[in-house]
Write a protein that holds these residues in place. Sequence first.
Motif, PDB file in Angstrom:
ATOM      1  N   LYS A 158       0.872  -1.327  -0.075  1.00 40.84           N
ATOM      2  CA  LYS A 158      -0.136   0.062   0.169  1.00 40.84           C
ATOM      3  C   LYS A 158       0.539   1.160   0.067  1.00 40.84           C
ATOM      4  N   ILE A 159       1.576   1.426  -1.130  1.00 42.89           N
ATOM      5  CA  ILE A 159       2.449   2.607  -1.050  1.00 42.89           C
ATOM      6  C   ILE A 159       2.421   3.241  -2.363  1.00 42.89           C
ATOM      7  N   ASP A 178       7.907   1.574 -12.044  1.00 45.50           N
ATOM      8  CA  ASP A 178       7.840   0.844 -10.923  1.00 45.50           C
ATOM      9  C   ASP A 178       6.502   0.322 -10.511  1.00 45.50           C
ATOM     10  N   THR A 179       6.427  -1.010 -10.605  1.00 44.55           N
ATOM     11  CA  THR A 179       4.813  -1.725 -10.698  1.00 44.55           C
ATOM     12  C   THR A 179       4.523  -1.732  -9.036  1.00 44.55           C
ATOM     13  N   ARG A 180       5.381  -1.587  -8.149  1.00 44.35           N
ATOM     14  CA  ARG A 180       5.249  -1.664  -6.849  1.00 44.35           C
ATOM     15  C   ARG A 180       4.422  -0.397  -6.271  1.00 44.35           C
ATOM     16  N   ILE A 181       4.410   0.609  -7.204  1.00 46.25           N
ATOM     17  CA  ILE A 181       3.722   1.953  -6.719  1.00 46.25           C
ATOM     18  C   ILE A 181       2.165   1.762  -7.097  1.00 46.25           C
ATOM     19  N   LYS A 182       1.227   1.660  -5.982  1.00 48.21           N
ATOM     20  CA  LYS A 182       0.036   1.438  -5.965  1.00 48.21           C
ATOM     21  C   LYS A 182      -0.934   2.578  -6.465  1.00 48.21           C
ATOM     22  N   ALA A 183      -0.505   3.852  -6.401  1.00 46.59           N
ATOM     23  CA  ALA A 183      -1.383   4.956  -6.803  1.00 46.59           C
ATOM     24  C   ALA A 183      -0.364   6.062  -6.936  1.00 46.59           C
ATOM     25  N   ARG A 297      -0.645   1.859 -15.914  1.00 43.18           N
ATOM     26  CA  ARG A 297      -1.718   0.901 -15.244  1.00 43.18           C
ATOM     27  C   ARG A 297      -1.975   1.227 -13.880  1.00 43.18           C
ATOM     28  N   THR A 298      -1.031   2.299 -13.491  1.00 42.46           N
ATOM     29  CA  THR A 298      -1.346   2.579 -11.818  1.00 42.46           C
ATOM     30  C   THR A 298      -2.452   3.781 -11.781  1.00 42.46           C
ATOM     31  N   PRO A 299      -3.295   3.666 -10.885  1.00 38.68           N
ATOM     32  CA  PRO A 299      -4.262   4.627 -10.448  1.00 38.68           C
ATOM     33  C   PRO A 299      -3.687   6.067 -10.294  1.00 38.68           C
ATOM     34  N   THR A 300      -4.461   6.981 -11.043  1.00 41.26           N
ATOM     35  CA  THR A 300      -3.597   8.374 -10.990  1.00 41.26           C
ATOM     36  C   THR A 300      -4.643   9.521 -11.003  1.00 41.26           C
ATOM     37  N   PHE A 356      -6.097   8.320  -2.299  1.00 41.81           N
ATOM     38  CA  PHE A 356      -5.036   7.538  -1.815  1.00 41.81           C
ATOM     39  C   PHE A 356      -5.888   6.455  -0.918  1.00 41.81           C
ATOM     40  N   LYS A 357      -6.709   6.745  -0.158  1.00 43.68           N
ATOM     41  CA  LYS A 357      -7.559   5.871   0.702  1.00 43.68           C
ATOM     42  C   LYS A 357      -8.250   4.785  -0.323  1.00 43.68           C
ATOM     43  N   ALA A 358      -8.577   5.403  -1.423  1.00 46.50           N
ATOM     44  CA  ALA A 358      -9.380   4.392  -2.331  1.00 46.50           C
ATOM     45  C   ALA A 358      -8.444   3.353  -2.912  1.00 46.50           C
ATOM     46  N   ASN A 359      -7.354   3.858  -3.211  1.00 40.56           N
ATOM     47  CA  ASN A 359      -6.557   3.114  -4.043  1.00 40.56           C
ATOM     48  C   ASN A 359      -5.277   2.494  -3.194  1.00 40.56           C
TER      49      ASN A 359
END
Length: 361
Positions: A158-159, A178-183, A297-300, A356-359
């Motif tokens: 959740k980063i 960086d695919t580890r970035i979730k938002a 592909r990351t929520p933006t 950020f809370k949503a994603n």
Amino acid sequence: MFGRKLLLGLILGMAVTGGNVMAKIPEIKQVKDTNIKLVQEWDKIFLKSDKIEHTKVMFKNRYGITLVGDLYVPKNIGNQKLAAIAVSGPFGAVKEQSSGLYAQTLAERGFVTLAFDGSYTGESGGYPRNVPSPEINTEDFSAAVDFLGTQSFVNRDKIGILGICGWGGFALNAAISDTRIKAVATSTMYDITRTAAKGYNDSIDANARYNMKKQINEARWKAVENNYADLLPANNLRKEQFTEETPQFIKEYSDFYTTKRGYHSRAVNSNPNGSWTTTGMLPLTNMPILQYASEMRTPTLIVAGENAHSHYMSEDAYKALGNKNKELYIVKGAVHTDLYDDKNGKIPYDKFESFFKANLK
């Protein structure tokens, strides 16, 4: 009845585990760099919140450069693993300015946050000073993710990251890579490589760009004699230097960086004696970021001021992104620097929090 020693032990235990307001940040995993002397007093342009715990930290990027950041942790987190956000920008600013304000405010709202100085700037390492780099500055965000994801109190799944101004472009670039970035969120963003190569509103053509590169490269003959440390003139005019031809957005930058409102002695943009290195703009003109925006592909979330001179870059970045989970949020009546601080109450903290809370869930 409890004995005094037992009662004292219970109180101290609560302070360690988060049972009351005395709770401290859990043990932090970080590097040590004796070559960097950290400023310990609070020297930021905003007041310290009593809702968070704050500490300065050091971590390395994959180039071996030590980065310095301000870590903000909500009080009383106990044994929780929280979502985290790395924040940086604007381009030429330091963590004691806008990025720290964003980070502290989001920490008040429940996130672990890290505001950091990019390589070669602020308290971070890297020599010569004041060197910009599209690759290294993109990497700096990933290094911040590395740091956050190795902390016991952070959920590494959740980063997110948040970039302001020119670091908005680097943030998008990092999230594509960086695919580890979730938002990923941006505020009043620049694609600084686009501006360096093409000027504002793409006003520089190929011939002008060639002449600009020629001038920069000629400057290398002198720069090499000084280990490439030569600096360009000050980045922002002082008020007494304004003329009738000075653009309004230049005046707005000056109002932030050169006055009590936003001045900081370590910021490239505040320094009256020089700015970026004389050769620093060359890679920005020749190595554009966001070339794979269509593969995002990351929520933006992209936030822009309605009246910001940079508005068009946020619009264009939003259109170029290939992900479906994306939003362009326009702040009514805001200019570019309105989103640097709380002077005019324009920063949409609620929007960033909800995104950020949503994603990061």
